[in-house]
Design a protein around this motif. Structure first.
Motif, short mmCIF file in Angstrom:
data_model
loop_
_atom_site.label_atom_id
_atom_site.label_comp_id
_atom_site.label_asym_id
_atom_site.label_seq_id
_atom_site.Cartn_x
_atom_site.Cartn_y
_atom_site.Cartn_z
N LEU A 1 0.82 -1.21 0.00
CA LEU A 1 0.00 0.00 0.00
C LEU A 1 0.85 1.26 0.00
O LEU A 1 0.51 2.26 -0.63
N ARG A 2 2.00 1.21 0.69
CA ARG A 2 2.90 2.37 0.68
C ARG A 2 3.44 2.63 -0.72
O ARG A 2 3.43 3.77 -1.20
N LEU A 3 3.88 1.57 -1.41
CA LEU A 3 4.41 1.72 -2.76
C LEU A 3 3.31 2.14 -3.73
O LEU A 3 3.53 2.97 -4.62
N ALA A 4 2.12 1.59 -3.55
CA ALA A 4 0.99 1.95 -4.41
C ALA A 4 0.70 3.44 -4.32
O ALA A 4 0.45 4.11 -5.34
N ASP A 5 0.74 4.00 -3.12
CA ASP A 5 0.47 5.42 -2.96
C ASP A 5 1.52 6.28 -3.66
O ASP A 5 1.20 7.33 -4.24
N LEU A 6 2.77 5.85 -3.62
CA LEU A 6 3.82 6.59 -4.32
C LEU A 6 3.56 6.61 -5.82
O LEU A 6 3.72 7.65 -6.47
N TRP A 7 3.18 5.50 -6.38
CA TRP A 7 2.91 5.43 -7.81
C TRP A 7 1.67 6.26 -8.18
O TRP A 7 1.65 6.93 -9.22
N LEU A 8 0.67 6.24 -7.34
CA LEU A 8 -0.57 6.96 -7.65
C LEU A 8 -0.38 8.47 -7.59
O LEU A 8 -1.13 9.22 -8.23
N ASP A 9 0.62 8.95 -6.84
CA ASP A 9 0.88 10.38 -6.79
C ASP A 9 1.16 10.95 -8.17
O ASP A 9 0.91 12.14 -8.42
N GLN A 10 1.66 10.12 -9.08
CA GLN A 10 1.98 10.58 -10.43
C GLN A 10 0.83 10.38 -11.41
O GLN A 10 0.93 10.77 -12.57
N ALA A 11 -0.26 9.75 -10.94
CA ALA A 11 -1.38 9.44 -11.84
C ALA A 11 -2.62 10.26 -11.54
O ALA A 11 -3.54 10.30 -12.36
N THR A 12 -2.69 10.91 -10.39
CA THR A 12 -3.86 11.71 -10.02
C THR A 12 -3.45 12.81 -9.05
O THR A 12 -2.49 12.65 -8.28
#
Length: 466
Positions: free
Chosen positions: A101-112
């Motif tokens: 979940l921590r890594l997912a949040d980092l990736w999502l910062d660049q998508a939305t």
């Protein structure tokens, strides 16, 4: 509706396994049905005393007064169904979920542009999923159940309504038991396959909590030919994306609840049709309806006679609910695709697996089909994903996410019929807004004493006075 809402229909009962009072000389009161082979005349008194808590449990169930659904029974039924198939969550699984979940949040910062909605992480066992999601289910299901019980009670024959006082209590208790039993069965099935806290289309975990069910995630990963950590990260991306939407679109959760409750408000039962069909139903009940007999009420409830008819208003509420669920799911699909990009090699295969899971009736589809008779069409999901993907490609992610700022900006069910037309109109609307702003011209800020009114008190008036 092929799948009746919670509370309609009774479980099949086998009369051959039911001891009739007086049919056994050694058991004239039929207690063998409760005690089994240890009934009167068979078994030591100590064995009977050991089973006495059963009476306390039955009394507790029948005296439920906590609302239209007996949630104690629902919880017990779901956990009982999972007793032999659930595993506790290990410390390693909790750490793996937190990292995903921590890594997912980092990736999502660049998508939305929507910020993170994950404040803490949870790795639930199947039993923990049941126990921790009950408050969210109660808020969603109780209004439905209450309306169904009220509609069934009002549709009963006149002879039954003459006993309105005691009958209302019987109907309430029986309705609570029926709903509790059916909800428990549904929860038992869902808990065995649910993957995340938002998979049914609503956030069921406590506010700010991202949740995965590791045992179910492992079962889902079997046969996918993808590494387990990749599958976990893909599901974490979906969970974290959903939580961003629900955390920062404050009206969304309420709109979904309102659509379900709007359906509930429209539940009505045709009393005239009940009266026309009652004679036939009475014949199948063995000679008559006795409103003082719970067995008779059970048979009437299970006869199908009290099944509500769907109204145009309910159909409208269902379309609204279907559209909202599709828009949420489509946005998650689009944002996760952007975030995963080339970082997650198996994203395409995993996304296709999720689409097939939904098409074949996954947890979300099962839940809403059972709850409100909603058949969530995969075509709606594809159309919604098309809207969000095209909006980001043509106008950027900020403009795409701006549509969530107000419910009136979202695509309607008709818009999803022609998704690209809706996307094209957004560009035209932007141009019109810009032209309107240009026509208004720049506005100069007013300064103290700057009065543009003409007249004796204005500038010209002062000059004329002088």
């Amino acid at each position: 509706m092929s799948d009746l809402p919670f509370g309609f229909g009774m479980p099949d009962r086998d009369p051959e396994r039911r001891d009739q009072p007086g049919s056994n000389p050694a058991d004239p009161f039929g207690l063998g049905a409760l005690f089994g082979s240890g009934g009167p005349g068979g078994g030591a008194p100590e064995e009977l005393l050991g089973k006495m808590p059963l009476f306390a449990e039955l009394q507790k169930l029948m005296n439920w007064s906590g609302g239209p659904v007996n949630w104690d029974l629902a919880r017990q039924g779901a956990i009982s169904a999972l007793a032999t198939g659930t595993q506790p969550t290990s410390e390693a699984e909790r750490a793996a979920v937190a990292e995903a979940l921590r890594l997912a949040d980092l990736w999502l910062d660049q998508a939305t542009d929507l910020p993170s909605g994950v404040e803490r992480t949870l790795a639930w066992s199947r039993v923990e999923w049941v126990e921790q999601t009950l408050p969210a289910w109660s808020a969603l299901i109780d209004p439905l159940a209450e309306k169904v019980v009220a509609a069934m009670t009002s549709a009963l024959p006149q002879e039954a309504m003459a006993m309105a006082g005691p009958l209302a209590g019987i109907m309430g208790r029986m309705g609570g038991l029926m709903f509790g039993a059916q909800v428990g069965q549904a929860f038992g099935r869902l808990a065995g396959e649910i993957l995340t806290g938002t998979e049914v289309g609503l956030p069921l975990a406590p506010a700010g909590a991202g949740a995965l069910v590791p045992q179910n995630v492992a079962a889902f990963a079997e046969g996918l030919d993808r590494p387990a950590d990749e599958v976990r990260l893909f599901l974490a991306l979906r969970e974290a994306a959903s939580l961003r939407l629900f955390a920062h679109v404050p009206w969304l959760r309420q709109q979904l609840h309102d659509a379900v409750h709007a359906y509930a408000r429209g539940i009505t039962i045709d009393r005239e049709a009940i009266e026309r069909g009652l004679n036939d139903a009475m014949g199948s009940m063995g000679g008559g309806f006795d409103p003082s007999n719970p067995e008779s009420i059970q048979e009437l409830l299970g006869s199908g006679l009290l099944e509500p008819e769907e109204t145009p208003e309910q159909q409208m509420a269902l379309r609204r609910l279907e559209t909202l669920l599709a828009l949420v799911e489509g946005w998650v699909d689009a944002v996760v695709a952007d975030a995963a990009g080339e970082r997650l090699p198996g994203h395409g295969a995993l996304a296709e697996t999720m689409r097939r899971r939904r098409a074949s009736g996954g947890p979300a589809e099962q839940t809403f089909a059972t709850l409100v008779g909603l058949q969530l069409r995969p075509r709606r999901l594809r159309d919604a994903a098309t809207v969000w993907g095209a909006m980001a490609q043509r106008y950027g992610t900020a403009e795409r996410d701006r549509l969530w700022s107000h419910p009136d900006l979202l695509p309607t069910s008709e818009d999803l019929d022609e998704p690209m037309d809706f996307v094209a109109r957004q560009g035209v609307d932007d141009e019109l807004r810009q032209l309107s702003a240009d026509d208004a011209g720049p506005r100069t800020p007013e300064t103290p004493g700057d009065d543009t009114d003409e007249g004796p008190d204005g500038p010209d008036g002062d000059a004329a006075a002088r």
